[in-house]
Motif scaffolding. Sequence first.
Motif, mmCIF file in Angstrom:
data_model
loop_
_atom_site.group_PDB
_atom_site.id
_atom_site.type_symbol
_atom_site.label_atom_id
_atom_site.label_comp_id
_atom_site.label_asym_id
_atom_site.label_seq_id
_atom_site.Cartn_x
_atom_site.Cartn_y
_atom_site.Cartn_z
ATOM 1 N N LYS A 1 0.656 -0.677 -0.484
ATOM 2 C CA LYS A 1 0.492 0.063 -0.422
ATOM 3 C C LYS A 1 0.772 1.623 0.128
ATOM 4 O O LYS A 1 2.103 1.239 0.404
ATOM 5 C CB LYS A 1 -0.897 0.126 0.969
ATOM 6 C CG LYS A 1 -2.372 -0.936 1.358
ATOM 7 C CD LYS A 1 -2.509 -1.305 2.445
ATOM 8 C CE LYS A 1 -3.905 -2.483 2.754
ATOM 9 N NZ LYS A 1 -4.686 -2.210 3.898
ATOM 10 N N ASN A 2 0.184 2.494 -0.214
ATOM 11 C CA ASN A 2 0.560 3.396 -0.439
ATOM 12 C C ASN A 2 0.886 4.242 0.940
ATOM 13 O O ASN A 2 -0.134 3.527 1.915
ATOM 14 C CB ASN A 2 0.852 4.672 -2.002
ATOM 15 C CG ASN A 2 -1.076 4.543 -2.221
ATOM 16 O OD1 ASN A 2 -1.594 4.366 -0.651
ATOM 17 N ND2 ASN A 2 -1.219 4.446 -3.474
ATOM 18 N N GLY B 1 11.436 3.994 -3.892
ATOM 19 C CA GLY B 1 11.369 4.785 -3.286
ATOM 20 C C GLY B 1 12.279 4.754 -1.922
ATOM 21 O O GLY B 1 12.848 5.760 -1.557
ATOM 22 N N LEU B 2 11.671 3.318 -1.224
ATOM 23 C CA LEU B 2 12.880 2.672 -0.626
ATOM 24 C C LEU B 2 14.661 2.722 -1.023
ATOM 25 O O LEU B 2 15.062 3.650 -0.375
ATOM 26 C CB LEU B 2 12.732 1.524 0.131
ATOM 27 C CG LEU B 2 12.957 0.926 1.203
ATOM 28 C CD1 LEU B 2 13.228 2.101 3.053
ATOM 29 C CD2 LEU B 2 12.596 -0.187 2.155
ATOM 30 N N PRO C 1 4.668 11.861 7.426
ATOM 31 C CA PRO C 1 3.992 10.317 7.117
ATOM 32 C C PRO C 1 4.720 9.718 5.828
ATOM 33 O O PRO C 1 3.647 9.297 5.993
ATOM 34 C CB PRO C 1 2.802 11.302 7.093
ATOM 35 C CG PRO C 1 2.791 12.736 8.233
ATOM 36 C CD PRO C 1 3.830 12.955 7.427
ATOM 37 N N SER C 2 4.838 10.351 5.157
ATOM 38 C CA SER C 2 5.087 9.738 3.759
ATOM 39 C C SER C 2 6.181 8.517 4.027
ATOM 40 O O SER C 2 5.869 7.405 3.051
ATOM 41 C CB SER C 2 5.401 10.419 2.706
ATOM 42 O OG SER C 2 6.504 10.938 2.703
ATOM 43 N N LEU C 3 7.604 8.211 5.601
ATOM 44 C CA LEU C 3 8.198 8.181 5.253
ATOM 45 C C LEU C 3 7.532 6.316 5.709
ATOM 46 O O LEU C 3 7.708 4.692 5.612
ATOM 47 C CB LEU C 3 8.993 8.127 6.089
ATOM 48 C CG LEU C 3 10.024 9.488 6.025
ATOM 49 C CD1 LEU C 3 10.563 10.027 6.284
ATOM 50 C CD2 LEU C 3 10.634 8.975 4.356
ATOM 51 N N TYR C 4 5.744 6.113 6.456
ATOM 52 C CA TYR C 4 5.045 5.106 6.924
ATOM 53 C C TYR C 4 5.692 4.014 6.328
ATOM 54 O O TYR C 4 5.826 3.069 6.648
ATOM 55 C CB TYR C 4 4.338 5.531 8.002
ATOM 56 C CG TYR C 4 4.071 6.226 9.243
ATOM 57 C CD1 TYR C 4 4.928 5.998 9.819
ATOM 58 C CD2 TYR C 4 3.590 7.530 9.405
ATOM 59 C CE1 TYR C 4 5.189 6.774 10.970
ATOM 60 C CE2 TYR C 4 3.356 8.390 10.418
ATOM 61 C CZ TYR C 4 4.229 8.004 11.306
ATOM 62 O OH TYR C 4 3.927 8.732 12.352
ATOM 63 N N ALA C 5 5.140 3.996 4.922
ATOM 64 C CA ALA C 5 5.267 3.263 3.709
ATOM 65 C C ALA C 5 6.374 2.424 3.293
ATOM 66 O O ALA C 5 6.670 1.752 3.485
ATOM 67 C CB ALA C 5 4.274 3.791 2.864
ATOM 68 N N LEU C 6 7.392 2.964 3.424
ATOM 69 C CA LEU C 6 8.778 3.236 2.937
ATOM 70 C C LEU C 6 9.134 1.913 4.273
ATOM 71 O O LEU C 6 9.585 1.427 4.210
ATOM 72 C CB LEU C 6 9.569 4.297 3.501
ATOM 73 C CG LEU C 6 9.423 5.022 2.442
ATOM 74 C CD1 LEU C 6 10.983 6.686 1.953
ATOM 75 C CD2 LEU C 6 8.963 4.067 0.831
ATOM 76 N N VAL C 7 8.957 2.589 6.076
ATOM 77 C CA VAL C 7 9.153 1.962 6.908
ATOM 78 C C VAL C 7 8.559 0.905 7.127
ATOM 79 O O VAL C 7 9.412 -0.286 7.279
ATOM 80 C CB VAL C 7 8.543 2.710 8.845
ATOM 81 C CG1 VAL C 7 9.250 1.464 9.445
ATOM 82 C CG2 VAL C 7 9.561 3.981 8.568
ATOM 83 N N VAL C 8 7.891 0.519 6.689
ATOM 84 C CA VAL C 8 6.663 -0.649 5.959
ATOM 85 C C VAL C 8 7.183 -1.342 5.825
ATOM 86 O O VAL C 8 8.163 -2.840 5.738
ATOM 87 C CB VAL C 8 5.387 -0.469 6.067
ATOM 88 C CG1 VAL C 8 4.940 -2.221 6.251
ATOM 89 C CG2 VAL C 8 4.604 -0.285 7.784
#
Length: 303
Positions: free
Chosen positions: A59-60, A82-83, A264-271
């Motif tokens: 998910k984005n 992105g990551l 908050p855009s970094l949360y998807a990268l963390v997951v």
Amino acid sequence: MALVRTDGALTRAPAAAPSDNTKRRPARGGTHALPTAILLLGAVYCLLPVAWVLIASTKNDAQLFNTFTFAPNGSLGSNIRGLSAYAGGVFWHWMLNTAVYAGGGALASTAVSALTGYALAKYEFRGRSALFNMLLAGVLVPPVVLAVPQYLLLAKVGLTDSYWSVLLPSALSPYGIYLARIYAMAAVPDEVIESARVDGCPEGRLFARIAVPMMVPGLVTIFLFQFVAVWNNFLLPYIMLSDENKFPLTVGLYTLLNRGSSAPSLYALVVTGSMLSVIPLIIMFLTLQRYWRTDIASGAVKQ
């Protein structure tokens, strides 16, 4: 009963004893239902977070908080790109650091555990029982208690904020030494050792050429346990390291998560990074489990 004619008279023949196949057997379903249900609940409890990470990584940023938790989407590829592009690909540098820490620490710990466990199992010397009891006491000490003393000791010799500050504490595992001793006692017969000594085999060659091959399944278990422990270790590198380029995945993703509070855009990268960090552990387990199957099969043949 059947009627049998004997000397002109009819007599009753004794009934045949029931065969083993006709005996009533207990139902199998009810006996194992409760243990099976408990095992299934335990499996769901352990695998549910992994399933969530796998689905959430697809998910984005908008879908992560606004869609059903277990509804997958198609943003995995963009999340990985992105990551990989974040901060010049620092995530993959963290991944390499983690492989160095986990691989080097696990190899060193396995070697130390094999040598120490074999010595405790096969050599008689004064203080052996006391030394083994001290190791057992070390098993009971949580690693979090040792993190600060280890930092103070390594700071005295100027090794903090270096790769050695994570590798050296990982080289000694009391639990690994305990497992190696138990496995050496069971897998290396005393008769084989005595025969090798009678033939003039040096002690070092005896250990490397005879004992170690017999201990391989146990050593693989020690290696895997220590590899997973170092791979998932957070507190020790968090205390020891201050240079972001030396961070392992645990500390790197933690810092990325903290930055997500303002971006908050970094949360998807963390997951997504958490999902990628699990893959090497799965590969490691699938690669090394054949040694356990071989050991179980050889044990069955010996029986």
